[in-house]
Design an enzyme around this catalytic site. Structure first.
Site, short mmCIF file in Angstrom:
data_model
loop_
_atom_site.label_atom_id
_atom_site.label_comp_id
_atom_site.label_asym_id
_atom_site.label_seq_id
_atom_site.Cartn_x
_atom_site.Cartn_y
_atom_site.Cartn_z
N TYR A 81 0.84 -0.75 0.17
CA TYR A 81 0.38 -0.40 -0.12
C TYR A 81 0.82 1.05 -0.09
O TYR A 81 1.88 0.89 0.64
CB TYR A 81 -0.93 0.01 1.57
CG TYR A 81 -1.84 1.14 1.56
CD1 TYR A 81 -3.02 1.11 0.68
CD2 TYR A 81 -1.54 2.50 1.90
CE1 TYR A 81 -3.27 2.91 0.63
CE2 TYR A 81 -2.19 3.18 2.06
CZ TYR A 81 -3.20 4.02 1.16
OH TYR A 81 -3.78 4.77 1.61
N ASP A 83 9.06 3.25 1.69
CA ASP A 83 8.12 4.34 1.76
C ASP A 83 7.62 4.00 3.63
O ASP A 83 7.73 2.98 4.00
CB ASP A 83 6.70 3.30 1.00
CG ASP A 83 5.36 4.11 1.65
OD1 ASP A 83 5.56 5.17 2.28
OD2 ASP A 83 4.15 4.28 1.17
C1 LIG Z 1 -0.88 5.88 4.68
C2 LIG Z 1 0.38 6.12 3.82
C3 LIG Z 1 0.45 6.25 2.15
C4 LIG Z 1 -0.08 7.25 2.41
O1 LIG Z 1 -0.59 8.71 2.86
P1 LIG Z 1 -1.28 9.85 3.14
O2 LIG Z 1 -1.04 10.89 3.88
O3 LIG Z 1 -2.85 8.88 3.75
O4 LIG Z 1 -1.91 10.20 1.51
C5 LIG Z 1 1.46 5.89 1.87
N1 LIG Z 1 2.18 5.03 2.27
C6 LIG Z 1 2.08 4.11 3.24
C7 LIG Z 1 3.14 3.58 3.23
C8 LIG Z 1 1.08 4.59 4.28
O5 LIG Z 1 0.59 3.91 5.14
#
Ligand SMILES: *Cc1c(COP(=O)(O)O)cnc(C)c1O
Length: 428
Positions: free
Chosen positions: A140, A240
């Site tokens: 995700y 990420d």
């Molecule tokens: C929450 C999340 C996102 C997105 O971040 P937002 O601030 O909601 O746009 C991207 N990557 C990961 C791993 C996340 O947990």
């Protein structure tokens, strides 16, 4: 004014219909780890507002810096101008992460977009057009289009947006468990890279814990081996860290469980301790130099609210607050408590697995029909949690008291006992 009527008629909630078909509770205020509902009930917060409120709500010093910055300069465009809050934040992030080049943006998803763009420009600067990304199954990475295109195609919104999304390549995710084997996943990675490496700009992964795509914990050594393969093919490695960053896994950033550093990281969520939206993409000097010294010259992105001074000030104070106490010991204590007290659920028929890492406690169920029942039970018993699908989990603020954590966990255990009875009946 009947504001609940307005909510129902006009306001979309996340991943929801209008009006919502599931209950929506109205919140009056928050304080540290408590949520005060308009109807007078008080809930212990087991969600920390989707991984963000790492220091609880309404931190006094964060509030003070917000007020001071608001009075002085809530916002100024970042094109051609700079300011101390942004510079201070860059300095903080450079020191904290070990990266050199910082791009401040609006949110997590946007930082992922910037990371993907950076990877494309890096290769372009070196004379190559590479427009495909590699990602893990169960991944995700956010809700914007680029980010969505690297989310698991089966486990996400891919099917809804269909051909509009870029085609990317997905590889096997490493087996579940911090010490688990990852040979198959690695072989798959090697194979897919061998075949497609000329088109692939980067491999993007959530290090150590995959969040919204399954709350899966895996072996950090996988990342070390993945790095070797990526280096071999000159493919950038993007971590990420939006969910894992700022201590959630027991290290400040999840990559610190490994002996390697990726080429790019994205951060967000915990950066302002749940106060205001902010994200960042960080990379090495080498990569920013390659782009800047090529004929491309510029990183072509620049949101209106880039490096918003209010958000930067809050982030600076939040980082200072985080570093001002022994957060690591506290996070490891939380992990131990989750692990110990959720264990009683392992034998339940409805439970597939229980696991914990850092401030995250996870119950994976065998059925996805109970999420709403579980949530209702928790609210009735004074705890805020938001299960989804088969995942019933909690991510708590590092400032949660022992008593509050006990309440969250005990309520989770009771809630699972309740649905376990129903599940057994269904099986019969
Ligand atoms: C929450 C999340 C996102 C997105 O971040 P937002 O601030 O909601 O746009 C991207 N990557 C990961 C791993 C996340 O947990």
């Amino acid at each position: 004014m009947n504001y609940l009527e307005i909510d129902k008629n006009h306001l979309w909630h996340p991943y929801n219909s209008l009006p919502s078909k599931t209950p929506i509770w109205s919140v009056k205020k928050t304080k540290n780890c408590k949520i005060f509902l308009e109807d007078g009930r008080v809930l212990v917060d087991g969600m920390s507002s989707w991984w963000s409120a790492i220091l609880g709500y309404n931190n006094k010093r964060i509030y003070k810096s917000l007020k001071k910055q608001a009075k002085n300069m809530p916002h100024i465009m970042f094109g051609g101008l700079t300011h101390k809050p942004a510079c201070k934040l860059a300095n903080n992030l450079v020191k904290l992460t070990g990266f050199n080049s910082v791009f401040l943006c609006d949110s997590g998803s946007v930082s992922v977009e910037v990371a993907l763009k950076t990877a494309i420009l890096y290769h372009k600067a070196k004379g190559e057009n590479r427009y495909t990304f590699l990602a893990l199954k169960n991944a995700y990475h956010g809700d914007t289009l680029g980010a969505m295109s690297v989310c698991d195609p089966e486990n996400s919104m891919h099917s809804l947006y269909g051909d509009y999304l870029s085609k990317n390549i997905f590889v096997k995710t490493p087996n579940m468990g911090f010490d688990a084997d990852f040979c198959e996943a690695l072989e798959d990675l090697e194979e897919k890279l061998k075949e497609n490496h000329k088109d692939i700009a980067a491999f993007i992964v959530e290090p150590v814990v995959q969040g919204a795509g399954g709350m899966r914990i895996y072996n950090p050594q996988y990342l070390q081996e993945a790095k070797k393969i990526c280096t071999k093919y000159d493919i950038l490695l993007i971590f990420d860290e939006i969910a894992t960053g700022f201590g959630h896994t027991g290290e400040m950033f999840a990559y610190m469980h490994t002996n390697i550093k990726p080429d790019i990281i994205t951060i967000g969520k915990g950066i302002t301790s749940g106060t205001i939206s902010l994200g960042a993409m960080l990379t090495t000097k080498e990569i920013s130099d390659v782009i800047s010294n090529s004929s491309i010259e510029v990183l072509m992105h620049g949101p209106t609210f880039m490096a918003n001074p209010l958000a930067c000030s809050i982030a600076n104070t939040s980082i200072k607050e985080l570093l001002s106490f022994d957060w690591k010991t506290k996070v490891l204590e939380i992990e131990k408590t989750f692990r110990k007290e959720l264990e009683v659920l392992r034998e339940k028929k409805v439970v597939k697995d229980v696991r914990a890492i850092g401030s995250i406690g996870i119950i994976e169920l065998n059925s996805d029909v109970f999420a709403q029942d579980l949530q209702n039970f928790c609210v009735q018993n004074g705890v805020w949690l938001r299960p989804f699908g088969k995942l019933f989990y909690s991510i708590v603020s590092y400032t949660i008291s022992k008593k509050e954590l006990e309440k969250v966990i005990k309520t989770m255990v009771k809630a699972v006992n309740e649905i376990d009875k129903k599940y057994e009946k269904c099986l019969k």
